[in-house]
Design a protein around this motif. Structure first.
Motif, mmCIF file in Angstrom:
data_model
loop_
_atom_site.group_PDB
_atom_site.id
_atom_site.type_symbol
_atom_site.label_atom_id
_atom_site.label_comp_id
_atom_site.label_asym_id
_atom_site.label_seq_id
_atom_site.Cartn_x
_atom_site.Cartn_y
_atom_site.Cartn_z
ATOM 1 N N UNK A 4 0.802 -1.226 0.000
ATOM 2 C CA UNK A 4 0.000 0.000 0.000
ATOM 3 C C UNK A 4 0.838 1.281 0.000
ATOM 4 N N UNK A 5 1.650 1.484 1.035
ATOM 5 C CA UNK A 5 2.482 2.688 1.167
ATOM 6 C C UNK A 5 1.638 3.964 1.219
ATOM 7 N N UNK A 6 0.614 3.926 2.033
ATOM 8 C CA UNK A 6 -0.215 5.116 2.246
ATOM 9 C C UNK A 6 0.121 5.711 3.605
ATOM 10 N N UNK A 7 0.165 7.025 3.645
ATOM 11 C CA UNK A 7 0.526 7.737 4.881
ATOM 12 C C UNK A 7 -0.753 8.098 5.621
ATOM 13 N N UNK A 8 -1.394 7.083 6.137
ATOM 14 C CA UNK A 8 -2.751 7.254 6.651
ATOM 15 C C UNK A 8 -2.840 8.253 7.799
ATOM 16 N N UNK A 9 -1.834 8.293 8.653
ATOM 17 C CA UNK A 9 -1.869 9.229 9.781
ATOM 18 C C UNK A 9 -1.771 10.674 9.317
ATOM 19 N N UNK A 10 -1.021 10.905 8.258
ATOM 20 C CA UNK A 10 -0.933 12.254 7.693
ATOM 21 C C UNK A 10 -2.272 12.652 7.088
ATOM 22 N N UNK A 11 -2.886 11.736 6.343
ATOM 23 C CA UNK A 11 -4.160 12.053 5.706
ATOM 24 C C UNK A 11 -5.245 12.351 6.732
#
Length: 420
Positions: free
Chosen positions: A300-307
């Protein structure tokens, strides 16, 4: 005479006292009823504002094609009207329609070829504009509509570029040596390369096109980001060449950070493009439900906490929490609680994606969860109630076919009671 007057006075006094008690009781009951009505009204108003969406997936177009031998604007409108009315009958107020499942389009596009899911062959014009019809039908029935795209997926289960339309940008790029790495083959599927600026521009332009040309209420992106890697190739596979050539690669920064940066750059650019075009249109993402998977170094490599804690990336996050309360390690309540805790800034709305497709089926991890999905007709209802208890802003249900199937019918009937 005095005795008679005294008796009359006592009778009147007792009567007044009795009547007074009655009046008091009536007043209290009236107040209680009023309070109850106000609470009920408040609950009804809260439900009407709550996001209650359902996904209309690419294979729902297949169902249309299977149902109608004569396929044209009229029959598609008839079919989609039934879709919207079914959603409305269950208390839904938004439909999320798949418009780009495989680097293609369910609408007239200057960037992407027509989808085979609507016409039977990629690049073939179906003779009408499905998205135009869907937005018209949704709004005519008082329902919002969001356009759902898969950002990077080009083909699943095939790496044969010749199967793509001759107008497909992925096929065109592959033919040219200079642009060949804009599209990558990995584990039997084709993906747009997240590390390429040309790819990001194509995806952003595709979003702009939808927002400019169609009266959609939102753009919706799902969880198809980077494919999953294994421990032996995480640093060498897929876009590793772009990483090594980048500033981050040359400075020996983590390839994980590099990949997250590529996704962040795209997401931020889409959000900016949507708001610059039509500020009232929302942009949301529905990632996988397990936060540990989203933050791992292998997928995935999604920066979920930033979003979740910034207003620069998305308007909402809708994690796909597709597990029951009896799951051995990803229990619905625990995962939901963790998401709500992660969204501490309240800058981004949190909707919960719920798996209607599991209801009534013998599915899940372990016998307890399988039994829960198979036998507990209240499972969907309880998930909504728990989400509300934890303060989530709404729900999305996967998907349309299962909302009307016989297998999930009992659970959907109970679900309806808490949505209406």
């Amino acid at each position: 005479m005095l005795i008679k007057k005294s008796k009359i006075f006592l009778t009147v006094l007792l009567t007044c006292l009795l009547l007074g008690n009655t009046f008091g009781s009536v007043t209290v009951k009236a107040a209680e009823n009023s309070s109850g009505q106000e609470a009920q009204l408040a609950e009804t108003m809260a439900k009407s504002k709550e996001y209650k969406a359902f996904w209309f997936s690419y294979y729902d177009y297949d169902a249309y094609r299977a149902k109608y031998k004569k396929r044209n604007a009229s029959t598609f409108k008839k079919y989609f009207t039934q879709v919207v009315k079914k959603g409305k009958s269950l208390g839904m107020n938004c439909v999320i329609v798949h418009v780009r499942p495989f680097g293609d389009a369910m609408y007239k596009s200057k960037y992407f070829p027509w989808s085979k899911c609507i016409s039977g062959k990629q690049g073939k014009n179906p003779g009408y504009d499905p998205l135009k019809i869907m937005t018209s039908v949704a709004h005519a029935n008082g329902m919002k509509i969001e356009a759902w795209i898969n950002p990077y997926r080009v083909a699943a289960g095939s790496t044969n570029y010749n199967k793509l339309s001759s107008k497909n940008p992925a096929r065109k790029w592959h033919k040219n040596k200079k642009t060949r790495r804009n599209v990558l083959a990995y584990k039997g599927s084709l993906y747009y390369n997240p590390a390429k600026a040309q790819v990001r521009k194509l995806i952003v332009n595709g979003v702009k096109e939808i927002v400019q040309n169609y009266d959609v209420d939102g753009i919706h992106m799902d969880d198809y980001f980077y494919p999953a890697f294994n421990s032996s190739n995480v640093n060498s596979a897929f876009d590793a060449k772009e990483y090594r050539a980048s500033t981050m690669g040359k400075h020996k920064s983590s390839i994980v950070a590099f990949r997250r940066q590529q996704v962040n750059t795209l997401v931020k650019a889409i959000h900016s493009a949507v708001k610059a075009t039509k500020p009232n249109v929302t942009f949301g993402i529905s990632p996988a439900g397990n936060i540990d998977n989203l933050t791992s170094r292998y997928s995935y490599y999604v920066d979920i906490n930033k979003w979740l804690n910034s207003s620069d990336y998305v308007d909402y996050i809708c994690p796909q929490i597709y597990w029951g309360f009896k799951h051995p390690y990803a229990k619905f309540d625990r995962v939901t609680k963790r998401w709500m805790k992660a969204a501490k800034s309240k800058k981004v709305k949190v909707y919960i994606g719920i798996a209607v497709y599991r209801a009534g089926h013998n599915t899940g991890a372990g016998s307890r969860e399988r039994r829960e999905w198979k036998s507990d007709a209240n499972v969907l209802k309880k998930q909504v109630q728990y989400g509300r208890k934890k303060g989530c802003d709404g729900f999305a249900f996967f998907d349309y076919q299962d909302l009307k199937s016989r297998t999930s019918a009992k659970a959907v009937k109970r679900l309806k009671k808490v949505l209406k």
